[in-house]
Structure formats: structure tokens, C-alpha cells
Design a protein around this motif. Structure first.
Motif, mmCIF file in Angstrom:
data_model
loop_
_atom_site.group_PDB
_atom_site.id
_atom_site.type_symbol
_atom_site.label_atom_id
_atom_site.label_comp_id
_atom_site.label_asym_id
_atom_site.label_seq_id
_atom_site.Cartn_x
_atom_site.Cartn_y
_atom_site.Cartn_z
ATOM 1 N N PRO A 268 0.911 -1.174 -0.042
ATOM 2 C CA PRO A 268 0.046 0.165 -0.046
ATOM 3 C C PRO A 268 0.777 1.236 0.196
ATOM 4 O O PRO A 268 0.467 2.343 -0.498
ATOM 5 C CB PRO A 268 -0.772 0.061 1.362
ATOM 6 N N VAL A 269 1.814 1.245 0.556
ATOM 7 C CA VAL A 269 2.953 2.435 0.552
ATOM 8 C C VAL A 269 3.358 2.865 -0.789
ATOM 9 O O VAL A 269 3.262 3.852 -1.095
ATOM 10 C CB VAL A 269 4.184 2.191 1.643
ATOM 11 N N ILE A 270 3.804 1.959 -1.732
ATOM 12 C CA ILE A 270 4.357 1.866 -2.972
ATOM 13 C C ILE A 270 3.065 2.245 -3.874
ATOM 14 O O ILE A 270 3.205 2.890 -4.576
ATOM 15 C CB ILE A 270 4.795 0.596 -3.511
ATOM 16 N N ALA A 271 2.001 1.529 -3.646
ATOM 17 C CA ALA A 271 0.675 1.885 -4.489
ATOM 18 C C ALA A 271 0.283 3.337 -4.275
ATOM 19 O O ALA A 271 -0.063 4.190 -5.348
ATOM 20 C CB ALA A 271 -0.426 1.252 -4.036
ATOM 21 N N ALA A 291 -3.761 4.637 6.807
ATOM 22 C CA ALA A 291 -3.100 3.408 5.971
ATOM 23 C C ALA A 291 -2.126 2.871 7.012
ATOM 24 O O ALA A 291 -1.920 1.612 7.297
ATOM 25 C CB ALA A 291 -2.096 3.750 4.841
ATOM 26 N N VAL A 292 -1.525 3.609 7.808
ATOM 27 C CA VAL A 292 -0.418 3.079 8.817
ATOM 28 C C VAL A 292 -1.068 2.445 9.885
ATOM 29 O O VAL A 292 -0.739 1.257 10.463
ATOM 30 C CB VAL A 292 0.385 4.312 9.309
ATOM 31 N N VAL A 293 -2.166 3.021 10.190
ATOM 32 C CA VAL A 293 -2.778 2.256 11.627
ATOM 33 C C VAL A 293 -3.464 0.833 10.892
ATOM 34 O O VAL A 293 -3.459 -0.258 11.644
ATOM 35 C CB VAL A 293 -4.423 3.199 11.801
ATOM 36 N N VAL A 294 -4.059 0.577 9.672
ATOM 37 C CA VAL A 294 -4.273 -0.555 9.133
ATOM 38 C C VAL A 294 -3.299 -1.533 8.923
ATOM 39 O O VAL A 294 -3.542 -2.647 9.554
ATOM 40 C CB VAL A 294 -5.070 -0.480 7.532
ATOM 41 N N LEU A 295 -2.082 -1.098 8.836
ATOM 42 C CA LEU A 295 -1.055 -2.006 8.557
ATOM 43 C C LEU A 295 -0.551 -2.368 10.061
ATOM 44 O O LEU A 295 -0.191 -3.529 10.179
ATOM 45 C CB LEU A 295 0.103 -1.298 7.884
ATOM 46 N N VAL A 296 -0.584 -1.456 10.841
ATOM 47 C CA VAL A 296 -0.164 -1.870 12.367
ATOM 48 C C VAL A 296 -1.232 -2.976 13.089
ATOM 49 O O VAL A 296 -1.044 -3.813 13.512
ATOM 50 C CB VAL A 296 -0.149 -0.615 13.262
ATOM 51 N N GLY A 297 -2.492 -2.602 12.466
ATOM 52 C CA GLY A 297 -3.570 -3.522 13.127
ATOM 53 C C GLY A 297 -3.468 -4.912 12.283
ATOM 54 O O GLY A 297 -3.610 -5.944 13.092
ATOM 55 N N ALA A 298 -3.073 -4.722 11.219
ATOM 56 C CA ALA A 298 -2.853 -6.282 10.448
ATOM 57 C C ALA A 298 -1.864 -6.849 10.950
ATOM 58 O O ALA A 298 -1.861 -8.157 11.089
ATOM 59 C CB ALA A 298 -2.663 -5.968 8.957
ATOM 60 N N ALA A 299 -0.761 -6.393 10.959
ATOM 61 C CA ALA A 299 0.535 -7.049 11.850
ATOM 62 C C ALA A 299 0.068 -7.716 13.133
ATOM 63 O O ALA A 299 0.720 -8.795 13.151
ATOM 64 C CB ALA A 299 1.720 -5.931 12.108
ATOM 65 N N LEU A 300 -0.742 -6.927 14.036
ATOM 66 C CA LEU A 300 -0.938 -7.443 15.265
ATOM 67 C C LEU A 300 -2.057 -8.732 15.174
ATOM 68 O O LEU A 300 -1.802 -9.511 16.074
ATOM 69 C CB LEU A 300 -1.896 -6.711 16.178
ATOM 70 N N THR A 301 -2.830 -8.730 14.229
ATOM 71 C CA THR A 301 -3.763 -9.841 13.863
ATOM 72 C C THR A 301 -2.891 -11.141 13.631
ATOM 73 O O THR A 301 -3.416 -12.305 13.541
ATOM 74 C CB THR A 301 -4.771 -9.536 12.708
#
Length: 337
Positions: A268-271, A291-301
Motif C-alpha cells: 500500500p505504501v508503494i501503491a 493506512a499506517v493504522v491499518v498496517l499496524v492492526g494487520a500486523a497485530l492480527t
């Protein structure tokens, strides 16, 4: 971009490559990150179904060459081909088409970020459908945080002003489709004796056949073939689907699924960077922050307790998603756009 594919097996070990895995990791991130831009360019002159068909056609062609060069055998058995047909529909035909239709009305940057929600959907569904996936405070917290990030990206506090609801819903539904497909593959194809490459090639072939049937029913043949959009579709298929899956397979086999799936967080960063720099798409503060919050949440899951990891050691390991980059403890989604 998440092109989800069947689980990684050990029937045919991948060949070693002299190119360092970090270089291949970076190339894969770039290819999948730019895939959303290529979809946008392709849909400027061709119908969404045509873009999807071209993507699958050229992607299948690349894998067919790889299968022939490595002298792989195609999967056997009607049951296996039946499961691959369903997987092709859920993991390729549906999400690829939805992203193409979505980008008719939403920026490629937003599509790339919506794609990053696939791990969130996967975690939510796996808690219900997969008995070995136990909820933990960290994973549930990551799920909640991830969806807060989605609301931030969409600008929920301002009533989603200026947002195309239909296009955004299609992009989110595409990511959900990756998650559903991942669970289906886990239940039906994990541990299959065929090689990862042959399963992937067969799955893309079935998806190509599906689009070959659907596309003429809903679109007319193009009256012209503009060069730039045509090249975008060719690149989307041959690079973003075919070559990307070959690179991703090698990465997972060499450095493991945990490291291999990290590409999901760069896409998503590159996109976003590609959409803003090349297509001059607008960028508001809430998009990168969300987007950063989404990625942090995805990493935690994706965090698993020690007991959960121990219990899973004896199970067949699926290839990571991304999408559905890839599809993140899920099958490879394509290229995860």
C-alpha cells in the motif's frame, strides 16, 4: 496485491537463485505496489472484465512456461480440479474483477489501501471457521485497530464526503474475497501432493477460462487497442501476476512465510506513492495516517501465542497471502491487488 494461490508443498523444492532474497523482496514489493496503477491505466481504455481477462491470460502464460521448463506435472484428480476451480473463482476471478471495477471510480491509492485490509478480514473469519486459530487480546485489539484505520482512510468523521461508496465497497469486498478463499484453500488443498507451481498454474488457468466465458457476455470487442493501456494489461499479467508469484514462491521457500508475507505491508505504501507521483491522484492527511493504522492492526492480527504456533507445526503450511498480498498467514493472493 493479493493473488491467492494454493498452499506451498514440499513435493518439488524450488531452485536456488543467485539473486539475494532482499533484492527479490524489493522487486516483488514494487511489482505488486504498481499493480494498482496498472489496473487504473488499463481500465482507461478497456472494460474491467477485459483487463481482468488479460491479466489472467498473461499471468497463466508465464506460469505455463515455468511449468514446462521445470517439467512439472499438472494436478491430478477431479476433486483437486474441482477445488481449484472454486479457488480460482474466489481468489482470482472475483477479486481481480472487483478491483478493476472499483478503480473506475476510486483512486488507485485507495484501492491499494483497501487491499491491505485482507489480513483483517482473514483473521475475523478464521476465528469462526478455523478451530486452530484462537483469539488473543493482541489479535482482537489488532482487528479493532485495523478497522479504525479503515474508517480513518475513508474519512468517516466527515460523513465519507467525496468518497465513491460503490467503488470503495467493491475494493473492500475484493479483499474480503481473498480472506474467504484463503479459508477455503486451507480446508481443501492444504497438503496436496502436487507442487505449488503446478497448483498455482492450474488455478490461474481455471480463472482464465472463467473470464473467457464471462467477458464476451458483458463486454464488446474493443474497436481500438491503445498502446499504453494495452502494455499496462500485459505488464499487470506477466509481471504483477505471473512473475510475482514465481518470486513470491521462491521467497517463502527460502526465508519462510513470516518474512515472505512482510511484502504485504510495503504494497500500500508503494501503491500510494505511485498513484500520487505518476497519476497525480490527490492525497489527504487521513489517507497515509489511516493506512499506517491499518498496517499496524494487520500486523497485530498475525501474532500467535507460543502454544498456537506449537500446535500448528504439524499442520501443512499454506503459502502467505498478498494481497492476499496475498494475501499474511493466507494463501498468496496476487499479487494482491
Amino acid at each position: 496485491m493479493s493473488t491467492a494461490t494454493p498452499p506451498l508443498t514440499t513435493a518439488t523444492p524450488p531452485r536456488r537463485t543467485p539473486i539475494d532474497w532482499r533484492v527479490r523482496f524489493g522487486v516483488l514489493s514494487l511489482i505488486w505496489g504498481f499493480s494498482f496503477l496498472l489496473i487504473k491505466v488499463g481500465t482507461q481504455s478497456y472494460a474491467p472484465f477485459q483487463v481482468t481477462f488479460g491479466r489472467l491470460f498473461f499471468g497463466t502464460a508465464v506460469l505455463a512456461v515455468a511449468i514446462a521448463v521445470r517439467r512439472e506435472r499438472l494436478p491430478r484428480g477431479l476433486r483437486t480440479w474441482g477445488h481449484l476451480t472454486v479457488a480460482a473463482f474466489i481468489l482470482n476471478a472475483v477479486p481481480f474483477s472487483l478491483f478493476s471495477y472499483a478503480e473506475l471510480t476510486i483512486p488507485s491509492t485507495l484501492a491499494g489501501i483497501c487491499n491491505a485490509t485482507s489480513p483483517l478480514w482473514g483473521m475475523l473469519l478464521s476465528l469462526v471457521a478455523l478451530s486452530e486459530d484462537r483469539p488473543t487480546r493482541r489479535r482482537v485489539g489488532g482487528l479493532g485497530l485495523g478497522f479504525i484505520g479503515v474508517l480513518t482512510v475513508l474519512g468517516a468523521w466527515q460523513g465519507f464526503s467525496g468518497l465513491d461508496v460503490t467503488g470503495t465497497a467493491m475494493a473492500l469486498l475484493a479483499s474480503l474475497s481473498y480472506a474467504v478463499g484463503w479459508i477455503y484453500v486451507r480446508r481443501t488443498l492444504a497438503g496436496n501432493s502436487s507442487s505449488h507451481l503446478s497448483l498455482t498454474g492450474a488455478q490461474l488457468f481455471m480463472a482464465t477460462l472463467q473470464l473467457a466465458v464471462v467477458t464476451p457476455l458483458f463486454t464488446d470487442l474493443p474497436t481500438s487497442f491503445p498502446v499504453v493501456p494495452l502494455l499496462a494489461v500485459v505488464a499487470l499479467g506477466s509481471l504483477g501476476t505471473g512473475l510475482a508469484l514465481l518470486i513470491q514462491y521462491g521467497l517463502v521457500a527460502e526465508v519462510g512465510p513470516t518474512t515472505g508475507q512482510m511484502v504485504t505491508y510495503f504494497v500500500p505504501v508503494i501503491a500510494t506513492a505511485a498513484g500520487v507521483a505518476v497519476l497525480n491522484e490527490p492525497l489527504h492527511w487521513n489517507t497515509p495516517v489511516g493506512a499506517v493504522v491499518v498496517l499496524v492492526g494487520a500486523a497485530l492480527t498475525q501474532h500467535r501465542s507460543g502454544s498456537s504456533r506449537t500446535a500448528r507445526r504439524s499442520e501443512p503450511k499454506p503459502a502467505p497471502e498478498r494481497l492476499s498480498p496475498t494475501p499474511v498467514t493466507a494463501p498468496v493472493t496476487a499479487d494482491q491487488p
